[in-house]
Design an enzyme around this catalytic site. Structure first.
Site, PDB file in Angstrom:
ATOM      1  N   ARG A 103      24.941  61.727  31.015  1.00 61.74           N
ATOM      2  CA  ARG A 103      25.170  60.574  31.881  1.00 61.74           C
ATOM      3  C   ARG A 103      25.833  59.412  31.130  1.00 61.74           C
ATOM      4  O   ARG A 103      26.738  58.761  31.661  1.00 61.74           O
ATOM      5  CB  ARG A 103      23.841  60.122  32.507  1.00 61.74           C
ATOM      6  CG  ARG A 103      23.917  58.873  33.383  1.00 61.74           C
ATOM      7  CD  ARG A 103      25.130  58.829  34.297  1.00 61.74           C
ATOM      8  NE  ARG A 103      25.287  60.014  35.119  1.00 61.74           N
ATOM      9  CZ  ARG A 103      26.409  60.337  35.743  1.00 61.74           C
ATOM     10  NH1 ARG A 103      27.495  59.583  35.617  1.00 61.74           N
ATOM     11  NH2 ARG A 103      26.475  61.421  36.474  1.00 61.74           N
ATOM     12  N   LYS A 138      37.577  38.270  32.130  1.00 61.74           N
ATOM     13  CA  LYS A 138      36.594  38.613  33.162  1.00 61.74           C
ATOM     14  C   LYS A 138      36.145  40.057  32.955  1.00 61.74           C
ATOM     15  O   LYS A 138      36.479  40.967  33.709  1.00 61.74           O
ATOM     16  CB  LYS A 138      37.193  38.415  34.554  1.00 61.74           C
ATOM     17  CG  LYS A 138      37.527  36.954  34.850  1.00 61.74           C
ATOM     18  CD  LYS A 138      38.205  36.803  36.189  1.00 61.74           C
ATOM     19  CE  LYS A 138      38.581  35.343  36.455  1.00 61.74           C
ATOM     20  NZ  LYS A 138      39.313  35.181  37.726  1.00 61.74           N
ATOM     21  N   LYS A 170      42.599  24.946  31.090  1.00 59.47           N
ATOM     22  CA  LYS A 170      42.444  25.225  32.511  1.00 59.47           C
ATOM     23  C   LYS A 170      42.117  23.940  33.270  1.00 59.47           C
ATOM     24  O   LYS A 170      42.010  22.869  32.676  1.00 59.47           O
ATOM     25  CB  LYS A 170      41.370  26.304  32.711  1.00 59.47           C
ATOM     26  CG  LYS A 170      41.749  27.637  32.042  1.00 59.47           C
ATOM     27  CD  LYS A 170      40.679  28.685  32.209  1.00 59.47           C
ATOM     28  CE  LYS A 170      40.580  29.179  33.648  1.00 59.47           C
ATOM     29  NZ  LYS A 170      41.779  29.937  34.059  1.00 59.47           N
ATOM     30  N   GLU A 200      47.235  25.992  32.273  1.00 55.08           N
ATOM     31  CA  GLU A 200      47.206  26.423  33.675  1.00 55.08           C
ATOM     32  C   GLU A 200      47.712  25.287  34.559  1.00 55.08           C
ATOM     33  O   GLU A 200      47.253  24.150  34.432  1.00 55.08           O
ATOM     34  CB  GLU A 200      45.776  26.794  34.071  1.00 55.08           C
ATOM     35  CG  GLU A 200      45.620  27.184  35.527  1.00 55.08           C
ATOM     36  CD  GLU A 200      44.159  27.426  35.880  1.00 55.08           C
ATOM     37  OE1 GLU A 200      43.676  28.537  35.639  1.00 55.08           O
ATOM     38  OE2 GLU A 200      43.505  26.482  36.384  1.00 55.08           O
ATOM     39  N   ASP A 221      49.131  29.348  38.488  1.00 59.80           N
ATOM     40  CA  ASP A 221      47.941  29.837  39.177  1.00 59.80           C
ATOM     41  C   ASP A 221      48.068  29.730  40.693  1.00 59.80           C
ATOM     42  O   ASP A 221      48.249  28.635  41.244  1.00 59.80           O
ATOM     43  CB  ASP A 221      46.714  29.044  38.706  1.00 59.80           C
ATOM     44  CG  ASP A 221      45.416  29.630  39.228  1.00 59.80           C
ATOM     45  OD1 ASP A 221      45.251  30.860  39.179  1.00 59.80           O
ATOM     46  OD2 ASP A 221      44.568  28.850  39.688  1.00 59.80           O
TER      47      ASP A 221
END
Length: 283
Positions: A103, A138, A170, A200, A221
Site C-alpha cells: 500500500r 501549494k 505578493k 505579483e 495574477d
C-alpha cells in the site's frame, strides 16, 4: 535532458515514515497470520489508466526497507508515458515483505504519477508556444520535494522550493509595505546580489510600477486574456512574465498564446487526481 532522480537521502525518510505509520505497533498482522515467513511471491505493477509514471524509486524503497532481498525491476521509467494495462515494474521476493509494503508503494506511485500525468496534459496543451508549465508551493506538507519531482517527470518545471529561494512579493506584502514600490525597495536593500525578485501584480498600473523598479519577474495574477497580452507587450522582455489563476488544459492554450514565459498552476501539486496503478500477483 534525462530526468534526474532524487537522492535516496531525500526520499528515504518519507518512505520510512509512511511504512512506520502503516505498520503501526504490531506490524502487518493480516499477512503475518496468512503468509508463511518463507513464502516467496512475484507480481507486476500495472497502470489501470493512460498517464505518465513517477515515483518508482519510492516504491522500490518501500519494499527494500521491508526486506533488502526483495527484487524490484523497472520496465517503464519515471517520466514515461504508459497506456492502460501496461506493466511499469515487477517485484519478487518475500510475501510478508511485499504485502506489508504494497500500500505504501502504491500510494507513492499513484500519487506522484497523478501529478506527472496532470502536468503532462498541461504541457501538451501549450505545445508550440514558449510558455512553460510550473508548479507552486501549494504542496502536501513534507512532500514538496517529491511532488515537485513529479512535476518535472511530467515535463513541467519548478517554481520556488521554499521561502528562501527567491523574493516573491505578493499582495499581502504590498499591503504591509504600503505599496509595490516600497516593498520592492525594501527587498532589494535586504537580499544579496544573487537573489531574484518577483512581484505579483493584479493590474497594468501595478505592472508599470514594478517594471520601473527593475524587478526580475512579474506574476500576472488572474488577469483576463486582453490584459495579459497588454502586460506582455509592456514587459517587452525586461522581466520574466508569469501568468496564474484558474489554469486548466482547456484555458492554458489561450493563456500561452498571449506570449507569457511561465504559467504557474497550484492544483498540480494539491489537487491532481491519482493515476490508478495496481499490483497484480502471479499466484
Amino acid at each position: 535532458m534525462p530526468l534526474a532522480l532524487l537522492p535516496p537521502i531525500i526520499v528515504e525518510p518519507l518512505v520510512r515514515a509512511a511504512l512506520i505509520e502503516d505498520l503501526g505497533r504490531a506490524g502487518d498482522i493480516t499477512t503475518d497470520a496468512i503468509a508463511p515467513a518463507d513464502l516467496a511471491i512475484a507480481g507486476a505493477f500495472v497502470s489501470r489508466q493512460a498517464g505518465v509514471i513517477a515515483g518508482l524509486d519510492l516504491a522500490r524503497l518501500a519494499f527494500t526497507l521491508m526486506d533488502p532481498k526483495i527484487a524490484f525491476e523497472i520496465e517503464r521509467p519515471d517520466g514515461a508515458a504508459v497506456g492502460a494495462g501496461e506493466t511499469v515494474a515487477r517485484v519478487s521476493g518475500s510475501a510478508q515483505g511485499i504485502l506489508g509494503a504494497e500500500r505504501v508503494a502504491l500510494n507513492f506511485l499513484s500519487r506522484l504519477s497523478g501529478v506527472a500525468s496532470a502536468t503532462a496534459a498541461l504541457v501538451a496543451s501549450v505545445a508550440g508556444t514558449k510558455a512553460r508549465i510550473v508548479c507552486t508551493r501549494k504542496t502536501t506538507p513534507t512532500f514538496r520535494a517529491i511532488e515537485k519531482y513529479a512535476v518535472r517527470a511530467g515535463g513541467g518545471a519548478n517554481h520556488r522550493f521554499g521561502l528562501d529561494d527567491a523574493v516573491l512579493i505578493k499582495d499581502n506584502h504590498v499591503a504591509v509595505a504600503g505599496g509595490i514600490v516600497p516593498a520592492i525597495r525594501r527587498a532589494k536593500a535586504h537580499v544579496g546580489h544573487l537573489v531574484k525578485i518577483e512581484v505579483e501584480v493584479d493590474t497594468l498600473a501595478q505592472l508599470d510600477e514594478a517594471l520601473a523598479e527593475g524587478v526580475d519577474a512579474v506574476l500576472l495574477d488572474n488577469m483576463d486574456l486582453d490584459d495579459l497580452r497588454r502586460a506582455v507587450d509592456r514587459i517587452a522582455g525586461r522581466a520574466i512574465s508569469e501568468a496564474s489563476g484558474r489554469v486548466t488544459p482547456q484555458s492554458a492554450p489561450a493563456i500561452a498564446a498571449t506570449g507569457v514565459d511561465l504559467i504557474s498552476v497550484g492544483w498540480l501539486t494539491h489537487s491532481a487526481p491519482i493515476l490508478d496503478v495496481g499490483l497484480d500477483l502471479a499466484c
